[in-house]
Design an enzyme around this catalytic site. Structure first.
Site, PDB file in Angstrom:
ATOM      1  N   PHE A  78      28.258  23.276  -6.838  1.00 51.13           N
ATOM      2  CA  PHE A  78      27.090  24.054  -7.232  1.00 51.13           C
ATOM      3  C   PHE A  78      25.968  23.651  -6.284  1.00 51.13           C
ATOM      4  O   PHE A  78      25.850  22.489  -5.917  1.00 51.13           O
ATOM      5  CB  PHE A  78      26.709  23.817  -8.694  1.00 51.13           C
ATOM      6  N   THR A  79      25.136  24.624  -5.909  1.00 52.37           N
ATOM      7  CA  THR A  79      24.137  24.419  -4.842  1.00 52.37           C
ATOM      8  C   THR A  79      23.322  23.135  -5.019  1.00 52.37           C
ATOM      9  O   THR A  79      23.331  22.272  -4.147  1.00 52.37           O
ATOM     10  CB  THR A  79      23.192  25.633  -4.796  1.00 52.37           C
TER      11      THR A  79
ATOM     12  N   PHE B  53      19.001  30.305   0.560  1.00 51.69           N
ATOM     13  CA  PHE B  53      19.104  31.598  -0.123  1.00 51.69           C
ATOM     14  C   PHE B  53      17.869  31.929  -0.950  1.00 51.69           C
ATOM     15  O   PHE B  53      17.561  33.082  -1.184  1.00 51.69           O
ATOM     16  CB  PHE B  53      20.362  31.653  -1.010  1.00 51.69           C
TER      17      PHE B  53
ATOM     18  N   ARG C  99      25.810  35.569  -3.376  1.00 49.39           N
ATOM     19  CA  ARG C  99      26.556  34.318  -3.404  1.00 49.39           C
ATOM     20  C   ARG C  99      27.606  34.430  -2.299  1.00 49.39           C
ATOM     21  O   ARG C  99      28.731  34.870  -2.538  1.00 49.39           O
ATOM     22  CB  ARG C  99      27.220  34.090  -4.765  1.00 49.39           C
TER      23      ARG C  99
ATOM     24  N   TYR D 122       2.233  11.300 -26.230  1.00 52.33           N
ATOM     25  CA  TYR D 122       2.757  10.863 -24.932  1.00 52.33           C
ATOM     26  C   TYR D 122       4.093  10.138 -25.110  1.00 52.33           C
ATOM     27  O   TYR D 122       5.038  10.362 -24.356  1.00 52.33           O
ATOM     28  CB  TYR D 122       1.757   9.950 -24.205  1.00 52.33           C
TER      29      TYR D 122
ATOM     30  N   ASP E 218      29.126  18.145 -15.230  1.00 52.27           N
ATOM     31  CA  ASP E 218      28.007  19.081 -15.238  1.00 52.27           C
ATOM     32  C   ASP E 218      28.244  20.005 -16.431  1.00 52.27           C
ATOM     33  O   ASP E 218      29.012  20.957 -16.353  1.00 52.27           O
ATOM     34  CB  ASP E 218      27.967  19.874 -13.924  1.00 52.27           C
TER      35      ASP E 218
ATOM     36  N   LYS F  14      20.596  27.220 -19.555  1.00 48.10           N
ATOM     37  CA  LYS F  14      21.790  28.057 -19.720  1.00 48.10           C
ATOM     38  C   LYS F  14      22.242  27.996 -21.190  1.00 48.10           C
ATOM     39  O   LYS F  14      21.627  28.620 -22.032  1.00 48.10           O
ATOM     40  CB  LYS F  14      22.905  27.600 -18.780  1.00 48.10           C
TER      41      LYS F  14
HETATM   42  C1  LIG Z   1      21.560  25.841 -13.179  1.00 49.46           C
HETATM   43  C2  LIG Z   1      22.542  24.831 -12.864  1.00 49.46           C
HETATM   44  C3  LIG Z   1      22.182  23.590 -12.333  1.00 49.46           C
HETATM   45  C4  LIG Z   1      20.765  23.252 -11.927  1.00 49.46           C
HETATM   46  O1  LIG Z   1      19.895  23.272 -13.011  1.00 49.46           O
HETATM   47  P1  LIG Z   1      18.354  23.703 -12.887  1.00 49.46           P
HETATM   48  O2  LIG Z   1      17.876  23.641 -14.308  1.00 49.46           O
HETATM   49  O3  LIG Z   1      18.293  25.066 -12.300  1.00 49.46           O
HETATM   50  O4  LIG Z   1      17.680  22.690 -12.035  1.00 49.46           O
HETATM   51  C5  LIG Z   1      23.196  22.673 -12.115  1.00 49.46           C
HETATM   52  N1  LIG Z   1      24.477  22.943 -12.389  1.00 49.46           N
HETATM   53  C6  LIG Z   1      24.853  24.119 -12.901  1.00 49.46           C
HETATM   54  C7  LIG Z   1      26.293  24.367 -13.202  1.00 49.46           C
HETATM   55  C8  LIG Z   1      23.905  25.109 -13.149  1.00 49.46           C
HETATM   56  O5  LIG Z   1      24.299  26.279 -13.651  1.00 49.46           O
END
Ligand SMILES: *Cc1c(COP(=O)(O)O)cnc(C)c1O
Length: 460
Positions: A128-129, A452, A386, A76, A219, A262
């Site tokens: 970004f969304t 979306f 998109r 844990y 990010d 990613k």
């Molecule tokens: C995928 C992504 C996110 C969000 O991450 P999740 O792991 O899907 O929650 C944020 N910023 C960028 C640039 C991304 O590609």
């Protein structure tokens, strides 16, 4: 060039395990997409042949990563995998503190809640969304300060992810530096077509932020791809390796967040990392409420183990070269048919220009949504919208009308072969040939957030 001197790129790995994929008939696909409300997010993956929906968490892990999974320490508190990952976050991103989270948006939630006060403004290079949504939920207004070139799909600027420092300066003058908790920078910029920022631009943004006393946050989800483009395109970086460029990029930021799904070549995970002691302490306090203890943050020990090894693999130049090479190949093949897509070819995807391809369909009838559905029906290739659906609604309740109305073909890392790309291109070419006969869609169900993902449509 002499033919005998040509050397193509190829993947720096070979295939050890394979996963079968289902071949379907056109009739089966017509039924499947109708049942899915013409939204490729709502298709069952077993009805998909080549899945280019996203490169998020769809990576093929290496044998080293899989063996790291077996070494998962599922205690844990204080898992060995946490400390292995911490060591690599320090070494590769240069950040002393880090908090794991179950994925990127969880880290965005933490950082937005920690830094933003209601009424603040957060400037960023396009949006970004999930990033923008968390900033807005924390009470901020997001302001796009990306260069104008980013909104033009035909403009071949090498760094369309750059911030327009004049736009940023104007915003600071207008609202005041004390209303701007941080500048939010990402690269390559997904919504602009996977377009990178340059180190020169980053230095200028950093200088402006320093002058005004504003912190700069990153990010870093796709930072290695951005580093690759800097190496390829920016003067002075040709002889530096990806790890060195990544380290320099990160050195300008106060902190960063990541979706490990990613660059890090895993299927789940994320983290927040910073050099700011105070932010770190707050993040440790918040993570136990929303994710889990600060040494696992919603992840299994084995997930952190795979992430730690993924960091070591993600900076391999030949790996990124092969990834981006595959996308370039797809673009070159599409070009042979005259199919319009966003230029230059981006870091993780090809973005088809649906506005151009289906120019007879107005934006209110969702051309990109329509095109993604048509490509699926033709071949079982899954892409995603998109455009106007992803952009959501404005404060008055109308649809936002983004200039870019795109269909994204996103390439999972280390998953598909060049032959898969050929089939994809051939299918898009046949949809393109038949484009005049394609009709638009109407939305029949709309969820409140990030519509979306779950919106449903019917054919007009
Ligand atoms: C995928 C992504 C996110 C969000 O991450 P999740 O792991 O899907 O929650 C944020 N910023 C960028 C640039 C991304 O590609």
């Amino acid at each position: 060039m002499n033919k005998l001197q040509k050397r193509s790129w190829a993947e720096p790995f070979k295939i050890k395990v394979v996963e079968s994929i289902k071949m379907t008939t056109r009739e089966e696909r017509e039924r499947a997409i109708k049942d899915a409300g013409y939204n490729t997010f709502l298709l069952k993956s077993e009805d998909v042949y080549i899945d280019l929906l996203t490169d998020s968490g769809t990576n093929a892990m290496s044998d080293r990563q899989w063996s790291g999974m077996m070494m998962g320490d599922e205690s844990y508190a204080g898992s060995k995998n946490f400390y292995d990952l911490e060591k690599n976050v320090r070494e590769y991103y240069g950040m002393p503190h880090f908090v794991p989270t179950h994925q990127g948006r969880a880290a965005e939630h933490l950082i937005s809640r920690i830094l933003i006060k209601p009424g603040d403004f957060v400037p960023g290079n396009m949006y970004f969304t999930t990033t923008r949504l968390h900033q807005e939920l924390a009470g901020a207004t997001f302001v796009d300060v990306i260069i104008d070139e980013a909104h033009d799909p035909e403009n071949e600027h090498p760094f369309k992810g750059n911030i327009d420092t004049q736009k940023l300066e104007d915003l600071i003058k207008k609202v005041g530096a004390d209303k701007i908790p941080y500048v939010s920078m990402a690269g390559p910029v997904n919504m602009a077509g996977g377009q990178p920022f340059s180190m020169e631009n980053l230095r200028e943004v950093k200088a402006l932020c320093d002058k005004c006393g504003i912190s700069l946050w990153f990010d870093a989800t796709r930072a290695c791809e951005n580093a690759f483009f800097i190496k390829e395109r920016e003067k002075g970086y040709q002889d530096k390796n990806i790890a060195e460029i990544l380290k320099e990029i990160c050195s300008y930021f106060e902190g960063l967040w990541i979706s490990a799904k990613k660059d890090l070549l895993v299927n789940i995970g994320g983290f927040l990392a910073t050099r700011n002691d105070e932010v770190y302490e707050k993040a440790c306090n918040m993570v136990v409420v929303y994710e889990g203890l600060h040494t696992y943050g919603g992840l299994a020990g084995r997930d952190m183990g795979a992430m730690a090894r993924g960091i070591e693999e993600m900076v391999n130049y030949d790996g990124i070269r092969a990834r981006i090479g595959q996308i370039e190949y797809c673009g070159q093949e599409l070009e042979k048919y005259g199919i319009p897509f966003v230029k230059p070819i981006g870091g993780h995807a090809i973005f088809l220009d649906a506005k151009k391809i289906l120019e007879h369909i107005p934006q209110e009838q969702f051309p990109a949504q329509t095109l993604a559905a048509e490509i699926y029906v033709d071949s079982g290739v899954r892409s995603m919208e998109r455009g106007v659906v992803s952009a959501g609604r404005d404060a008055e309740g109308g649809n936002k009308h983004p200039e870019l109305e795109l269909v994204r073909l996103t390439f999972p890392r280390r998953v598909y072969t060049q032959a898969h790309i050929d089939v994809t291109v051939e299918s898009i070419a046949s949809v393109f040939e038949n484009r005049k006969n394609i009709k638009g869609l109407k939305m029949v169900y709309e969820p409140e957030y990030l519509r979306f993902f779950q919106a449903r449509f019917e054919k007009l």
